[in-house]
Enzyme design. Structure first.
Site, PDB file in Angstrom:
ATOM      1  N   CYS A 197       0.098   3.419   3.445  1.00  0.00           N
ATOM      2  CA  CYS A 197       0.574   3.058   4.791  1.00  0.00           C
ATOM      3  C   CYS A 197       1.677   2.006   4.787  1.00  0.00           C
ATOM      4  O   CYS A 197       2.275   1.738   5.832  1.00  0.00           O
ATOM      5  CB  CYS A 197      -0.597   2.564   5.640  1.00  0.00           C
ATOM      6  SG  CYS A 197      -1.158   0.885   5.209  1.00  0.00           S
TER       7      CYS A 197
ATOM      8  N   CYS B 231      -6.091  -2.339   0.662  1.00  0.00           N
ATOM      9  CA  CYS B 231      -5.082  -2.483   1.698  1.00  0.00           C
ATOM     10  C   CYS B 231      -5.672  -3.233   2.895  1.00  0.00           C
ATOM     11  O   CYS B 231      -6.810  -2.980   3.308  1.00  0.00           O
ATOM     12  CB  CYS B 231      -4.573  -1.112   2.146  1.00  0.00           C
ATOM     13  SG  CYS B 231      -3.326  -1.217   3.459  1.00  0.00           S
TER      14      CYS B 231
ATOM     15  N   ASP C 108      21.900   1.020 -16.372  1.00  0.00           N
ATOM     16  CA  ASP C 108      21.778  -0.163 -15.527  1.00  0.00           C
ATOM     17  C   ASP C 108      20.873  -1.189 -16.209  1.00  0.00           C
ATOM     18  O   ASP C 108      19.697  -0.926 -16.469  1.00  0.00           O
ATOM     19  CB  ASP C 108      21.183   0.263 -14.179  1.00  0.00           C
ATOM     20  CG  ASP C 108      21.075  -0.873 -13.185  1.00  0.00           C
ATOM     21  OD1 ASP C 108      21.356  -2.029 -13.552  1.00  0.00           O
ATOM     22  OD2 ASP C 108      20.690  -0.593 -12.033  1.00  0.00           O
TER      23      ASP C 108
ATOM     24  N   CYS D 119       0.836  -1.198   0.000  1.00  0.00           N
ATOM     25  CA  CYS D 119       0.000   0.000   0.000  1.00  0.00           C
ATOM     26  C   CYS D 119       0.877   1.256   0.000  1.00  0.00           C
ATOM     27  O   CYS D 119       1.721   1.427   0.895  1.00  0.00           O
ATOM     28  CB  CYS D 119      -0.890  -0.002   1.242  1.00  0.00           C
ATOM     29  SG  CYS D 119      -1.858   1.505   1.454  1.00  0.00           S
TER      30      CYS D 119
ATOM     31  N   CYS E 285      -5.285  -0.339   6.085  1.00  0.00           N
ATOM     32  CA  CYS E 285      -5.879   1.004   6.109  1.00  0.00           C
ATOM     33  C   CYS E 285      -7.051   1.035   5.132  1.00  0.00           C
ATOM     34  O   CYS E 285      -7.453   0.003   4.598  1.00  0.00           O
ATOM     35  CB  CYS E 285      -4.840   2.081   5.795  1.00  0.00           C
ATOM     36  SG  CYS E 285      -4.368   2.210   4.043  1.00  0.00           S
TER      37      CYS E 285
END
EC number: 6.3.5.13
Length: 409
Positions: free
Chosen positions: A200, A213, A333, A197, A216
């Site tokens: 949170c 989530c 990269d 999430c 939350c």
């Protein structure tokens, strides 16, 4: 449109001249140099060129160029549209696009994810289209949750109408501070960057397209537009067949996002959809080129999510050429190659080329995918029998291949 101040007029004219000279001398398509010259002479040129136009900004990790092209095609039904058709998606490219079509009342600009806050603040665009966020060019861009956080801050307090893909939790979080959001269920095949999430940090529970989530209240919003297999379902529940010419689920997702943006501009689906069907290729993507009886279809893939979508439209019955570079526009990269599941290529003739072909060769070897290593793309193509061959390349490798065919694709 309001007449530009004299300084801006001069900067715009000199930028267009630089762009024309670049094209005539074969140094490029002029989509960046013109803007750089214009901004050098008038640093506020983008703001002034954007004034009095209705603009849409399109941002995502994957699909920006294609969706920009689809939206532009739709809005041409309403009048002239300024757009950065070749993917020059930073402010210099935006200045060049708006200068080249200075009388267009509408504009559709592809915007690099990192630059979206700056471009939104400068242009005051009325519509923003946000589609997906996944890992890409980690040596240049920030972590994607930081990008989403910047989007949230940029959209907060602005009257901008956001069209956002609610199937992507990071996009949903990034868009949720906007004053007005139209949620689109456009799908999310690549989920490896969004299991936590963003609000949170708790785990996200997923069931089909839905997500929420566990710790939350953050959850998937109810969409107004839905991609349902090969059709778009509009906010009134009407089903529209997406019989577009661009292949694959990702492009059907791009199309439903484009229809939602067109609707935000006041263009109904029955007028927009026929325009989407006219798009057959986008800056060389999905084009088939021919050389000595070999018909090579060109596909662009720049990151793990993009490779997953590219595999979806390849023909498992024909050979495939993979080409990877690691120049500035690609990101230096190449560790992202290890996030791509290449096992899907087992059983196909696979040919590997590009500046970083050894990096890709090692990855394929670990995935137990047999391959042939080639020094150049031309060598790889010459090894194919007459008939179809798929080509997947990352950004600069793709442009080099296009150049071999005169960039006529």
């Amino acid at each position: 449109m309001t007449q530009l101040p004299l300084r801006a007029l001069l900067a715009s004219a000199l930028g267009r001249s630089a762009a024309t000279l670049s094209r005539m001398t074969g140094r490029g398509d002029g989509s960046v140099i013109g803007g750089r010259v214009g901004l050098l002479l008038e640093p506020d040129l983008l703001r002034q060129l954007a004034r009095d136009r209705k603009l849409a900004l399109v941002s995502a990790t994957n699909g920006k160029t294609t969706t920009t092209r689809l939206i532009t095609s739709a809005l041409l039904e309403m009048g002239e549209v300024a757009t950065n058709a070749f993917g020059a998606n930073m402010p210099a490219g935006h200045v060049s696009a708006l200068s080249q079509q200075k009388g267009a009342p509408y504009g559709v600009l592809e915007v690099d994810e990192k630059y979206l806050p700056e471009v939104l603040n400068t242009t005051g665009a009325s519509v923003v289209c946000l589609m997906n966020l996944s890992r890409d060019q980690m040596d240049r861009a920030a972590e994607i949750w930081l990008l989403a956080q910047k989007w949230r801050k940029a959209l907060s307090g602005k009257p901008t109408h956001v069209i956002a893909n609610c199937d992507d939790p990071l996009v949903t979080w990034g868009a949720s501070t906007a004053a007005k959001v139209t949620w689109v269920s456009g799908g999310q095949r690549w989920k490896e960057d969004s299991w936590c999430c963003p609000e949170c940090g708790g785990p996200l529970d997923r069931k089909d397209a839905d997500w929420a989530c566990r710790e939350c209240t953050f959850h998937r919003p109810e969409p107004q537009w839905v991609l349902d297999d090969d059709a778009a379902i509009d906010p009134q529940g009407q089903r529209w067949l997406l019989d577009i010419q661009l292949p694959g689920q990702a492009n059907r997702s791009n199309a439903v996002m484009a229809l939602a943006v067109a609707d935000a501009f006041g263009l109904p689906v029955e007028r927009a959809l026929p325009r989407l069907r006219e798009v057959t290729s986008v800056a060389g993507r999905y084009t088939t080129v021919e050389r000595e009886g070999r018909h090579a279809r060109l596909l662009l893939a720049k990151n793990p999510a993009g490779w997953l979508e590219a595999f979806d439209v390849t023909d498992p019955q024909c050979p495939i050429i993979l080409s990877v570079n690691a120049q500035g526009p690609d990101g230096r990269d190449t560790s992202w190659l290890w996030d791509v599941d290449y096992r899907i290529l087992r059983g196909r003739p696979v040919f590997v080329t590009g500046q970083r072909r050894l990096d890709l060769a090692l990855r394929l070897d670990v995935a137990e995918v047999p391959f042939t290593l080639c020094g150049t793309f031309s060598e790889a193509l010459a090894m194919q029998p007459p008939g179809k061959v798929d080509v997947i390349a990352n950004y600069t490798a793709f442009q080099q291949i296009r150049s071999e065919f005169g960039r006529a694709v």
